[in-house]
Design an enzyme around this catalytic site. Structure first.
Site, short mmCIF file in Angstrom:
data_model
loop_
_atom_site.label_atom_id
_atom_site.label_comp_id
_atom_site.label_asym_id
_atom_site.label_seq_id
_atom_site.Cartn_x
_atom_site.Cartn_y
_atom_site.Cartn_z
N GLU A 465 42.23 81.86 34.20
CA GLU A 465 41.24 80.80 34.39
C GLU A 465 41.99 79.53 34.79
OE1 GLU A 465 37.27 79.05 32.14
OE2 GLU A 465 38.33 80.78 31.35
N GLU A 744 40.42 77.10 21.25
CA GLU A 744 39.14 77.05 21.93
C GLU A 744 37.98 77.23 20.97
OE1 GLU A 744 37.10 79.08 25.90
OE2 GLU A 744 38.76 80.11 24.89
#
Length: 881
Positions: A465, A744
């Site tokens: 990502e 996260e």
């Protein structure tokens, strides 16, 4: 004693690659109090003896020591300029400052002229991810006075002159929306040239430009061929000049880098090395061939003066161990982004093969699932017997550990060094306190920044990502500005925000918008490719934050049209001032989401309209700062949105229609709560907090402002209690689990060692590190004053709590070092304050009952606190709570 401790130029030290007359500022130090500059003299010269003036201000009666742009003086391209300044306070005068300098790239009126040469062909190489060499020769005919190189690439490049890599920069030219914005780098190369034959060359790799990137895993996102462009400016001792450009005479061939990509790592075959490729005037061995010219729009090429990616820290391996499965693993003790430098002894055909990863699984084995498709590996094949030192050049990994899949010779920890990489920025802030867990938390969000500010503010550095998610960048922006001098970094990235906006003013979810035109292939982005509340609002919030932290109106002027475009997009797509549009992330990954969902329980209508109001309110202030006539229109728009928010999301009894923590947080922090209902809203927020046993269940929208919403409304104890929670979910839960960066997910690693999820579980994701802003502003008491931004007037207003014995906070502003240390001993608070020269401060003693030692300051009693104004200097104040 009065002296100038440093001169900064466009917020940098000795920048290289200036394209227009920069801003100047200086920091003054004195052993006296209440020192204010009365006048200054600023000189810019083409020589260090200051006899060839470009600008000499003479003595200017002014208190200004930052954001000064000379109104006269013309800069030439590829030229070094020397700068000095002196200042006086009406009594004492400083000596001249130490000489600073800046080097220009192409200045006004000059355009990029060097073509891009490529060793690749569009037909044969568009699907490959190899590295290439390009090289050219030129002759230096006489003694050189000075020489500069301006270089850039399509893909990633390292630039070489006569066999030496030029400069310390890595991953150049960085990641931008290349077809709309490409940067070039400028280097002083005088000492690298020699009379006679010279060789210039570059190593190239696909990088972000051509490699597989993005959620949709497309390749060739910006082009099919890598390329390199170079312009040398040589000035000879006899006064003549020469310009050397890349051209079709340059030759190219494949390099030993047989594979290189951002996600997957790098493979190097030493048997393909070409000795002397960048140093021999005659063509060295190798399959050299004619390069081709790659067409490119030169109008989008701009200079980069700073915040370039470099190797910043070197961390030796802490240990080598064997996992229960028998895997051999290196542990560097710190999660980070960068690469590994290896020294090993081998013979032809031997292979060094490392795979980088973040965490061990519950049984202590290698865990790779959260990397998703990213291979994150580095591989080197020996061509001859001997000892080599090697590292990959055109990729980076997010890791704390590396699995040794293969390595010849005796394997020792000292043969492996992790080299962290991020945009070069000066650290400006620090907090230490009596709670070691909070000290580690500060460390963790600092390293979250260091791992993710690699040319763009990425979400994570490890999986497939690593994108410039605008939401993460927005909520962390204020924290980042305390931690490091991020002005140049954000200014560069905000240009991409602007050029990637839609014609209507919509803002992409990721910038650079690598997903543009390809979102149909992604389950999430196919629902809406741009303009999510809290994400797109970075277009307004980030420039405003830079203005607050640096006091610079220029960034507001530069980004004004971008900001206005976003506000107008929301106005156009709102219905009766309620804003919602296609895909909204809402309170992303909040813990009150339904099972299996990433979307929090707070309705999108509420979060979207809250941000519509917040950004519009900020933009109205910005228009007013810039003296725009339309400021009144945006003040009126803001008033209408707030009224609609209150009518829609509060019922007749003053209860919020959405009974979530986040709904109450944004209503309070964004100033959207009706005054009559504020107390009730605060009480309900504390009840919702207590309902979760004092824990948050917020996501990306609510978390950054939770402690603020509490402490700004008389709930300081509750804010500290929330910060200091040590069990799941909390910031300190991660710390106690051994985290060295921010995760996260609140429970990325569960207490039993199992993982939150394999598909989206980064252990280096700075977003929730936005709590740092509260720690600096409230716990540390280091607050910017909106009416005198850039810490020209500082508000020292710590809120003491959390059973902390002391907190020591520093922040280096454009004026100098600010410091506030408070310590508590049996109800008596001792506060040390340092106010930089040419600034003033307001010192607030929250909860003070009696001031025992004022240190010469005149404190006035206010409602709930005592307050005094202070000039520059150091003060020690004692008071009883």
């Amino acid at each position: 004693m009065l002296r100038i401790s440093r001169v900064h130029i466009d917020y940098q030290k000795n920048p290289v690659g200036i394209a227009e007359m920069p801003q100047f500022g200086w920091e003054i130090v004195s052993d006296k109090r209440n020192v204010i500059q009365k006048a200054y003299t600023l000189q810019i010269s083409k020589n260090p003896e200051f006899t060839e003036f470009v600008y000499d201000s003479g003595r200017v009666v002014s208190g200004k020591s930052a954001h000064l742009i000379p109104e006269s003086g013309k800069l030439e391209s590829a030229t070094k300029y020397f700068v000095r300044v002196k200042s006086d306070d009406g009594v004492d005068e400083t000596p001249w400052s130490e000489t600073a300098y800046f080097i220009t790239g192409l200045t006004e009126g000059e355009v990029w002229s060097a073509p891009f040469v490529s060793a690749e062909t569009e037909e044969a190489d568009r699907e490959v991810s190899k590295g290439t060499y390009v090289r050219g020769t030129f002759t230096v005919k006489k003694p050189v006075k000075e020489a500069y190189a301006m270089t850039t690439g399509l893909g990633l490049y390292n630039f070489f002159l006569n066999g030496e890599k030029v400069g310390k920069d890595e991953m150049t030219p960085g990641w931008t929306s290349y077809r709309r914005h490409l940067l070039y780098q400028t280097y002083e190369i005088t000492d690298l040239l020699k009379e006679g034959d010279n060789v210039a060359g570059a190593m190239l790799a696909p990088g972000w430009y051509k490699g597989v990137m993005g959620l949709t895993k497309a390749r060739n996102n910006y082009g099919d061929q890598t390329g390199f462009a170079m312009e040398l400016r040589i000035r000879y001792e006899d006064g003549s000049e020469e310009q050397i450009l890349t051209d079709e005479s340059w030759k190219g061939c494949d390099s030993p880098i047989v594979f290189s990509e951002i996600y997957h790592g790098e493979i190097y075959d030493a048997g393909l090395e070409v000795l002397g490729w960048a140093s021999k005037a005659e063509i060295p061995e190798g399959n050299w061939h004619q390069t081709s010219v790659v067409p490119f729009d030169i109008n989008v090429i701009r200079a980069q003066s700073g915040a370039r990616v470099q190797v910043i820290d070197e961390i030796p391996a802490k240990r080598i161990f064997t996992t229960p499965k028998g895997e051999q693993v290196l542990d560097f003790g710190q999660n980070m982004a960068g690469r590994i430098r290896v020294t090993a002894t081998g013979k032809p055909g031997d292979v060094i093969w490392l795979k980088c990863f973040e965490v061990l699984d519950s049984e202590g084995n290698v865990y790779l699932d959260n990397l998703r498709a990213a291979r994150s590996e580095m591989k080197y094949t020996f061509a001859k017997e001997g000892t080599i030192t090697w590292y990959p050049r055109f990729t980076y990994m997010g890791f704390q550990y590396a699995q040794i899949l293969s390595c010849p010779g005796e394997i020792k920890a000292e043969n492996f060094t992790a080299c962290t990489m991020h945009s070069e920025m000066e650290e400006t802030g620090n907090i230490t306190c009596s709670n070691p867990l909070l000290n580690q938390l500060h460390h963790n969000y600092l390293w979250g920044l260091k791992s993710n500010f690699l040319d763009v503010p990425t979400d994570c550095p490890q999986r497939d990502e690593r994108l410039g998610w605008t939401g993460d960048a927005q909520i962390f922006c204020r924290t980042a500005c305390y931690l490091m001098n991020t002005y140049t970094f954000y200014r560069k990235w905000l240009h991409d925000v602007e050029v990637d906006q839609t014609p209507e003013g919509g803002v992409p979810h990721v910038v650079p918008n690598i997903e543009e035109g390809k979102t149909d292939g992604n389950w999430l982005l196919s629902q809406g490719p741009h303009s999510a509340a809290a994400w797109a609002d970075v277009a307004v919030i980030a420039p405003w934050t830079l203005y607050l932290m640096y006091g610079d109106t220029k960034i507001l002027e530069i980004q004004y049209n971008s900001m206005k475009g976003w506000i107008e997009f929301m106005r156009e797509h709102s219905e009766d001032y309620i804003w919602n549009y296609k895909l909204q992330f809402g309170d992303w990954v909040a813990l009150d989401a339904e099972e299996g969902s990433y979307f929090g329980a707070t309705p999108n209508d509420l979060t979207c309209t809250a941000y519509f109001a917040y950004s519009t309110g900020l933009f109205a202030k910005i228009a007013k700062v810039l003296k725009k006539e339309e400021a009144a229109d945006y003040e009126d728009l803001y008033a209408h949105i707030v009224k609609k928010f209150q009518e829609t999301f509060f019922d007749a009894e003053g209860n919020m229609t959405a009974q979530t923590q986040t709904a109450h947080i944004v209503a309070l922090y964004f100033g959207l709560t009706p005054n009559a209902y504020r107390e009730k809203t605060v009480k309900r927020l504390t009840e919702l907090l207590e309902k979760e046993n004092g824990h948050l269940v917020t996501g990306f929208v609510g978390t950054p402002y939770f402690c603020h919403a509490l402490s700004q409304n008389g709930c300081v104890k509750e804010a500290y209690d929330l910060l200091l929670k040590e069990d799941f979910p909390s910031w300190l839960y991660q710390v106690k689990q051994g985290a060295t960066t921010i995760w996260e997910h609140w429970d990325g690693l569960k207490p039993d060692g199992s993982m939150w999820s394999a598909d989206m579980n980064s252990f280096n994701h700075y977003a929730y590190g936005a709590i740092g802003e509260w720690m600096y502003r409230v716990m540390g008491g280091m607050e910017a004053d909106e009416s005198a931004p850039g810490f020209q007037h500082v508000i020292y207003t710590p809120k003491i709590g959390g059973n902390l014995k002391f907190v020591d906070t520093t922040y280096h502003s454009v004026y100098g070092e600010n410091r506030l240390k408070w310590q508590v001993d049996e109800g008596c608070v001792t506060m040390f304050v340092q106010v930089p020269v040419n600034t003033t401060a307001k010192i607030q003693l929250n909860g003070a009952k009696k001031v025992l030692d004022t240190d010469g300051l005149a404190f006035e009693k206010k409602q709930g606190y005592m307050e005094a104004e202070a000039g520059s200097g150091e003060y020690t104040i004692r008071y009883r709570q």
